[in-house]
Enzyme design. Structure first.
Site, PDB file in Angstrom:
ATOM      1  N   CYS A  41      25.684  -9.000  41.975  1.00  0.00           N
ATOM      2  CA  CYS A  41      25.784  -7.536  41.983  1.00  0.00           C
ATOM      3  C   CYS A  41      24.431  -6.864  41.736  1.00  0.00           C
ATOM      4  O   CYS A  41      24.328  -5.645  41.777  1.00  0.00           O
ATOM      5  CB  CYS A  41      26.807  -7.064  40.967  1.00  0.00           C
ATOM      6  SG  CYS A  41      28.440  -7.701  41.341  1.00  0.00           S
ATOM      7  N   CYS A  75      39.217  -0.817  36.963  1.00  0.00           N
ATOM      8  CA  CYS A  75      38.511  -1.814  37.765  1.00  0.00           C
ATOM      9  C   CYS A  75      37.759  -1.093  38.875  1.00  0.00           C
ATOM     10  O   CYS A  75      38.281  -0.140  39.462  1.00  0.00           O
ATOM     11  CB  CYS A  75      39.493  -2.788  38.419  1.00  0.00           C
ATOM     12  SG  CYS A  75      40.511  -3.710  37.259  1.00  0.00           S
ATOM     13  N   SER A  76      36.552  -1.556  39.192  1.00  0.00           N
ATOM     14  CA  SER A  76      35.791  -0.907  40.256  1.00  0.00           C
ATOM     15  C   SER A  76      36.507  -1.077  41.591  1.00  0.00           C
ATOM     16  O   SER A  76      37.301  -1.994  41.770  1.00  0.00           O
ATOM     17  CB  SER A  76      34.370  -1.457  40.329  1.00  0.00           C
ATOM     18  OG  SER A  76      34.385  -2.859  40.458  1.00  0.00           O
ATOM     19  N   HIS A 131      32.170   0.107  44.696  1.00  0.00           N
ATOM     20  CA  HIS A 131      31.214  -0.955  44.373  1.00  0.00           C
ATOM     21  C   HIS A 131      31.048  -1.914  45.555  1.00  0.00           C
ATOM     22  O   HIS A 131      31.621  -2.997  45.565  1.00  0.00           O
ATOM     23  CB  HIS A 131      31.700  -1.690  43.120  1.00  0.00           C
ATOM     24  CG  HIS A 131      30.794  -2.780  42.635  1.00  0.00           C
ATOM     25  ND1 HIS A 131      29.437  -2.823  42.933  1.00  0.00           N
ATOM     26  CD2 HIS A 131      31.038  -3.863  41.859  1.00  0.00           C
ATOM     27  CE1 HIS A 131      28.911  -3.911  42.351  1.00  0.00           C
ATOM     28  NE2 HIS A 131      29.856  -4.556  41.721  1.00  0.00           N
TER      29      HIS A 131
END
Ligand SMILES: [Zn+2]
Lengths: 381, 143
Positions: free
Chosen positions: A81, A201-202, A329
Site C-alpha cells: 500500500c 473498512c476501506s 483505497h
C-alpha cells in the site's frame, strides 16, 4: 542538492471501472497532472509508475503507449500500500540526485471487490479460520485491540474515525462516496472483524493519481513557483524485527521511525503540521497513527477523536479527503492521492473542506510486509 | 511435500506442529542462541540479530496468555463464523496465532491476558486433495 517541487498534481474520482484497463486509468491521471502543470508528456524526462496488482505487466510503459511513447526511462514499482508513495519518492530522488529535473509519477490500481488477504495458497489444507484469520480486517482489528489492551480504547472511539472521515468525504467530489454515516450507522453496520464493521473498512475501488515533480531551477524557469508545493521530507522505512512479527504485522514501529526521520529532514515538529492524510485502511489503524505520527502523546488518541481534534476545524484535521474509508483505497494510487489532497489544501483550492491557512501538511501510507512512506509538504511561495 | 499417509495417520496442519510417534503433540519453535529470538519454522540466519547458524529447535509451552484478538464475523465462503482469531504469547517465549475456542464470541467475555492452554484436535474436518486428515492446534481458556 536542489529542493524538489510538485508543480502539477491531480487524481481521478475513485470508482469502479471494470470496462477499462489499468494503463488507461493511469493515463487519465497522468494527463490531468500534466494539464495542472501546463506541460506535456514530451517535457517529462522519466516516468515512475506505482501499481501493485499487475506489477509484472509493464504498466508505466503502457501508460506511455496511451499518452505518448517518448522513449524516456520508465520505472515500475510495487511496495504494497506504499506503492504510489514509493514511485513518487523514486521520482523525488532522481531530482535530488541531479539525474533529472522534470519527471512524472503515477499511481494506479484496478481492484476487485471483497476481502483482501488470507487467500491462502500453500500446501495441505486452507488455514483461514483454522489458525485465526489473515484477512486484512482481522489483522487490523487485532492491531486495534493491541491499542485497546494498552489504553482501553473503545469500539465507539474506533467507530468515530469512520464517522469523521465519511463526513469529510461529503465535501470531496473526487471521493468514491459522499455519504454521512452517523455513529449508530457505523456501529450497527455488518460486523466484519470486531471491532471493525463494514463501514470501518476501506473501500476497494479503482483509481489513479499523478504528480509532476521539478527541480527548483526548473520550477523557476517555468514560472510555476507561485503554484508549487515544496517537498520538505520524503522518507521510506521497512519494518524492523519485532517479537510478534510472525503472527502480527507491526504497523507502528516503521511509522514511528519514518515520522522521526521525516520531522528531522523537514526541520519541523508535529506541532507545525496543519493537516494530515494518513493510512486509515481500517478505522482502528487511524487511531494508532495519531500516536505513531506524534499528533498526540501515547495513550491520548482515543481522547483526540472524542474531542474532534482531528476533524475539519480541529487542531490538526486528519483525512479531510474522506480517507481510504470513504474516498476509497486503490492500493497503488493511494500514496499519490494523499499527496494530491495535501497539495490542494496548501494551494488553497480544497473548496468546502479547505483547512484554513494550511502551510505544512503530512502524508502517510503503510503497506503490510512492511513499507511505510511519509512526505512533508509545504506551500512554496 | 504432501507425505503419503499409508497408515491413515493424520498430518500436522503446519510444520511447527509436531506429532511424535510416542508422545503428545507439541509446538516447536526455533530459538536463536545469540539473542533469544524465537521463530516458528526452521531457518539458518536470525532476523533479529543476523547471527548465522545459531538457531536450534525448542519445545514451546502449551500455556500462555491472550495478547490480542479479533472476533471474525465475515470470512471466505465455507468458513464457519463467528470465530475468535487470537494472538497468544506462550510462557517462556514464542507468539502464536490461532483460533480461541470454548469462549463466547463476545468481547466482554474475552479479557486481555486471559490464561490459555494449547489443545490439539482434528483440523475442523478439513482434508487435502489426497484425502488426508490433519491435526491442528487451538487455544482455550486454561482450566
Ligand atoms: Zn538472534
Amino acid at each position: 542538492m536542489s529542493d524538489v517541487y510538485i508543480i502539477g498534481v491531480d487524481m481521478i474520482q475513485f470508482g469502479r471501472f471494470p470496462e477499462r484497463n489499468v494503463a488507461n486509468i493511469g493515463a487519465e491521471a497522468a494527463l490531468l497532472a500534466l494539464d495542472d502543470a501546463g506541460l506535456s508528456i514530451q517535457d517529462m524526462q522519466a516516468l515512475y509508475c506505482g501499481n501493485l496488482g499487475q506489477a509484472n505487466a509493464m504498466v508505466g510503459q503502457r501508460i506511455l503507449q496511451e499518452i505518448g511513447q517518448t522513449g524516456v526511462p520508465v520505472v515500475n514499482c510495487a511496495n504494497a500500500c506504499a506503492t504510489g508513495a514509493t514511485a513518487f519518492r523514486e521520482a523525488w530522488m532522481s531530482i535530488k540526485a541531479d539525474v533529472n529535473d522534470l519527471v512524472l509519477a503515477v499511481g494506479v490500481e484496478q481492484m476487485g471487490k471483497g476481502l483482501l488477504g488470507g487467500g491462502g495458497g500453500g500446501k495441505g489444507i486452507p488455514k483461514e479460520g483454522l489458525l485465526g484469520s489473515a484477512t486484512m480486517p482481522a489483522v487490523f482489528a487485532e492491531a486495534g485491540m493491541e491499542h485497546a489492551r494498552k489504553y482501553g480504547t473503545t469500539f465507539e472511539q474506533f467507530a468515530k474515525v469512520s464517522v469523521k472521515n465519511h463526513h469529510h468525504s461529503t465535501m470531496n467530489p473526487k471521493a468514491m462516496y459522499q455519504i454521512e454515516t452517523p455513529l449508530d450507522t457505523v456501529m450497527n453496520a455488518e460486523m466484519i472483524s470486531y471491532p471493525n464493521t463494514k463501514l470501518m473498512c476501506s473501500v476497494n475501488v479503482d483509481g489513479s493519481a499523478a504528480a509532476v515533480l521539478a527541480s527548483e531551477k526548473k520550477t523557476k524557469e517555468l514560472g510555476l513557483m507561485d503554484r508549487a508545493v515544496r517537498v520538505r521530507a520524503s522518507v521510506l522505512t521497512s519494518d524492523p524485527w519485532q517479537e510478534r512479527d510472525l503472527v502480527m504485522p507491526d504497523v507502528n514501529t516503521c511509522t514511528r521511525n519514518a515520522a522521526k526521520q521525516a520531522y528531522e529532514m523537514a526541520g519541523v515538529g508535529p506541532e507545525d503540521i496543519d493537516l494530515v492524510e494518513l493510512h486509515d485502511c481500517f478505522a482502528t489503524a487511524e487511531i494508532l497513527h495519531y500516536e505513531n505520527l506524534g499528533l498526540c502523546k501515547d495513550g491520548e488518541a482515543g481522547r483526540m477523536i472524542d474531542e474532534g481534534a482531528t476533524a475539519l476545524g480541529g487542531k490538526v484535521p486528519v483525512n479531510c479527503s474522506g480517507g481510504l474509508l470513504s474516498k476509497g483505497h486503490p492500493l497503488g494510487a493511494t500514496g499519490i492521492a494523499n499527496i494530491f489532497e495535501v497539495s490542494t489544501h496548501l494551494r488553497g483550492n480544497a473548496g468546502a473542506r479547505q483547512v484554513d491557512g494550511a502551510k505544512i501538511g503530512l502524508t502517510h501510507v503503510i503497506g503490510l510486509g512492511s513499507a511505510c512512506a511519509i512526505h512533508i509538504l509545504e506551500k512554496a511561495a | 511435500m504432501a507425505k503419503e499417509t499409508k497408515t491413515g495417520k493424520p498430518l500436522p496442519a503446519v510444520p511447527f506442529l509436531k506429532l511424535p510417534e510416542d508422545g503428545e503433540p507439541y509446538l516447536e519453535g526455533h530459538k536463536c542462541k545469540a539473542c533469544g529470538a524465537v521463530y516458528l519454522g526452521e531457518r539458518s540466519v536470525c532476523a533479529k540479530c543476523s547471527a548465522r547458524d545459531q538457531i536450534e529447535p525448542t519445545r514451546l509451552s502449551d500455556k500462555g496468555k491472550l495478547y490480542a484478538y479479533s472476533i471474525v464475523h465475515r470470512s471466505f465462503p465455507g468458513i464457519e463464523v463467528p470465530y475468535v482469531s487470537a494472538i497468544v504469547d506462550l510462557d517462556g517465549g514464542g507468539t502464536v496465532k490461532g483460533n480461541l475456542i470454548n469462549v463466547a464470541a463476545d468481547p466482554a467475555e474475552i479479557p486481555f491476558d486471559m490464561p490459555v492452554e494449547v489443545v490439539y484436535k482434528d483440523a475442523l474436518g478439513r482434508k487435502d486433495k489426497d484425502g488426508n486428515s490433519y491435526v491442528s492446534y487451538f487455544f482455550q481458556p486454561a482450566g
